[in-house]
Design a protein around this motif. Structure first.
Motif, mmCIF file in Angstrom:
data_model
loop_
_atom_site.group_PDB
_atom_site.id
_atom_site.type_symbol
_atom_site.label_atom_id
_atom_site.label_comp_id
_atom_site.label_asym_id
_atom_site.label_seq_id
_atom_site.Cartn_x
_atom_site.Cartn_y
_atom_site.Cartn_z
ATOM 1 N N SER A 14 -26.231 75.362 -7.275
ATOM 2 C CA SER A 14 -27.171 75.211 -6.514
ATOM 3 C C SER A 14 -27.089 73.948 -5.749
ATOM 4 O O SER A 14 -27.029 72.947 -6.346
ATOM 5 C CB SER A 14 -28.625 75.395 -7.091
ATOM 6 O OG SER A 14 -28.932 76.631 -7.631
ATOM 7 N N THR B 132 -30.161 73.797 -18.157
ATOM 8 C CA THR B 132 -29.832 75.479 -18.045
ATOM 9 C C THR B 132 -28.533 75.874 -17.764
ATOM 10 O O THR B 132 -28.239 76.952 -17.717
ATOM 11 C CB THR B 132 -30.898 76.037 -17.007
ATOM 12 O OG1 THR B 132 -30.404 75.513 -15.790
ATOM 13 C CG2 THR B 132 -32.347 75.855 -17.192
ATOM 14 N N GLN C 168 -36.643 76.451 -8.754
ATOM 15 C CA GLN C 168 -35.815 77.534 -9.630
ATOM 16 C C GLN C 168 -35.509 76.935 -10.875
ATOM 17 O O GLN C 168 -35.555 77.705 -11.896
ATOM 18 C CB GLN C 168 -34.850 77.955 -8.816
ATOM 19 C CG GLN C 168 -35.321 78.708 -7.634
ATOM 20 C CD GLN C 168 -33.961 78.887 -6.636
ATOM 21 O OE1 GLN C 168 -32.983 79.086 -6.786
ATOM 22 N NE2 GLN C 168 -34.338 79.540 -5.401
ATOM 23 N N ILE C 169 -35.096 75.840 -11.002
ATOM 24 C CA ILE C 169 -34.547 74.905 -12.148
ATOM 25 C C ILE C 169 -35.633 74.892 -13.282
ATOM 26 O O ILE C 169 -35.656 75.049 -14.261
ATOM 27 C CB ILE C 169 -33.753 73.759 -11.788
ATOM 28 C CG1 ILE C 169 -32.433 74.020 -10.965
ATOM 29 C CG2 ILE C 169 -33.478 72.963 -13.119
ATOM 30 C CD1 ILE C 169 -31.742 72.817 -10.517
ATOM 31 N N PHE D 113 -26.424 70.972 -9.924
ATOM 32 C CA PHE D 113 -27.549 71.143 -9.056
ATOM 33 C C PHE D 113 -27.142 69.831 -7.923
ATOM 34 O O PHE D 113 -27.130 68.718 -8.449
ATOM 35 C CB PHE D 113 -28.940 70.716 -9.431
ATOM 36 C CG PHE D 113 -30.124 70.637 -8.382
ATOM 37 C CD1 PHE D 113 -29.903 71.430 -7.298
ATOM 38 C CD2 PHE D 113 -31.122 69.821 -8.777
ATOM 39 C CE1 PHE D 113 -31.136 71.322 -6.224
ATOM 40 C CE2 PHE D 113 -32.158 69.762 -7.735
ATOM 41 C CZ PHE D 113 -32.140 70.398 -6.565
ATOM 42 N N PRO E 114 -28.175 70.483 -15.041
ATOM 43 C CA PRO E 114 -29.347 70.854 -15.687
ATOM 44 C C PRO E 114 -29.014 71.328 -17.121
ATOM 45 O O PRO E 114 -28.118 71.794 -17.329
ATOM 46 C CB PRO E 114 -30.059 71.907 -14.860
ATOM 47 C CG PRO E 114 -28.983 72.067 -13.271
ATOM 48 C CD PRO E 114 -27.629 71.437 -13.693
ATOM 49 N N VAL F 282 -32.780 67.897 -17.391
ATOM 50 C CA VAL F 282 -31.391 67.608 -16.577
ATOM 51 C C VAL F 282 -30.679 66.767 -17.976
ATOM 52 O O VAL F 282 -31.184 65.937 -18.606
ATOM 53 C CB VAL F 282 -31.046 67.002 -15.296
ATOM 54 C CG1 VAL F 282 -31.624 68.049 -14.377
ATOM 55 C CG2 VAL F 282 -31.900 65.863 -15.285
ATOM 56 N N VAL G 136 -28.612 77.334 -13.699
ATOM 57 C CA VAL G 136 -27.829 76.494 -12.776
ATOM 58 C C VAL G 136 -26.847 75.711 -13.636
ATOM 59 O O VAL G 136 -27.198 74.940 -14.420
ATOM 60 C CB VAL G 136 -28.846 75.908 -11.877
ATOM 61 C CG1 VAL G 136 -27.890 75.010 -10.882
ATOM 62 C CG2 VAL G 136 -29.405 76.864 -11.054
#
Length: 259
Positions: free
Chosen positions: A33, A222, A70-71, A80, A220, A97, A77
């Motif tokens: 992203s 994620t 969104q994160i 970033f 991140p 993160v 993601v």
């Protein structure tokens, strides 16, 4: 990891905690992203990295503020690449993160941009008060770092309130430029990275008129492939990518903004 330290470690051949990918492992596709201001520069950098590693990059370009949201909501993601520092620091405070992967990759600049065939006399911000200028686009300052900088610059010279009726807000900086490209507005305040090496008339806005647009990247929590994402982050700040970054106006302190 700071850029200067990162560069020193790489130059000295010291491990940064990220090992080269195992050549026997299957290629992966990173979800990256990134700020819309990187529309011109990140695709060729991703292509270089893909050629070197065999991995792929899927770019999700948009407004930094919206990408950060969104994160926060758990979007998968891997990397970033933001247009500011604050969005990443805010995610870090929420422990979303990997702090050690934070790195500065550029300091943004803003420009006054209008079409190549435009005859309007637009050279400096004060010109925006002219009755000849009917519509002005900036990125939405509620969530776009370049929009925040544009608002600060207009406030600094005291014309923010005066031009309110003329303002058209873009969802991100690329959409803001498209408004001017298509003639829907007379002029746009956009990123230097979207002004260089493409058709259009533009002038650089003094960096003294707004807070520095410090641009950072981070992995991140994620991320599906955090180690490989960190390798791509290192590549973005490597000697192979910096010439492309400079060419498109994505600079670091001390670099020439018009190279």
């Amino acid at each position: 990891m700071g850029y200067a330290l990162l560069t020193l470690l790489v130059a000295c051949g010291i491990s940064t905690g990220t090992q080269p990918p195992d050549s026997s492992s299957a290629p992966v596709t990173l979800t990256v992203s990134a700020a819309a201001s990187l529309n011109q520069v990140l695709p060729p950098i991703a292509k270089l990295w893909e050629q070197e590693t065999g991995n792929r990059v899927m770019l999700n370009l948009g407004s930094t503020g919206q990408l950060a949201q969104q994160i926060e909501r758990g979007a998968p993601v891997d990397l970033f690449v933001a247009a500011d520092k604050k969005s990443i620091e805010d995610l870090d405070k929420k422990e979303l993160v990997f702090s050690e992967t934070k790195a500065l990759y550029g300091v943004g600049r803003i420009t006054l941009w209008h079409r190549e065939d435009s005859s309007l006399p637009i050279k400096e911000l004060q010109d925006l008060t002219s009755s000849e200028i009917e519509r002005i686009a900036i990125a939405n300052p509620d969530h776009a770092p370049y929009g925040i900088a544009a608002k600060q610059a207009l406030q600094s010279i005291g014309i923010w309130e005066e031009i309110q009726p003329k303002l058209v807000l873009g969802e991100n900086i690329r959409q803001t430029q498209q408004y001017a490209e298509t003639g829907n507005v007379d002029v746009a305040i956009i990123a230097l990275s979207l002004s260089l090496n493409r058709p259009g008339q533009w002038s650089l806005i003094s960096e003294d008129l707004h807070q520095p647009i410090e641009q950072m990247l981070v992995v991140p929590k994620t991320a599906q492939y955090p180690e490989i994402a960190e390798q791509f982050a290192l590549f973005i700040n490597s000697f192979k990518s910096r010439p492309l970054m400079q060419k498109h106006g994505v600079i670091l302190p001390g670099e020439d903004p018009l190279k």
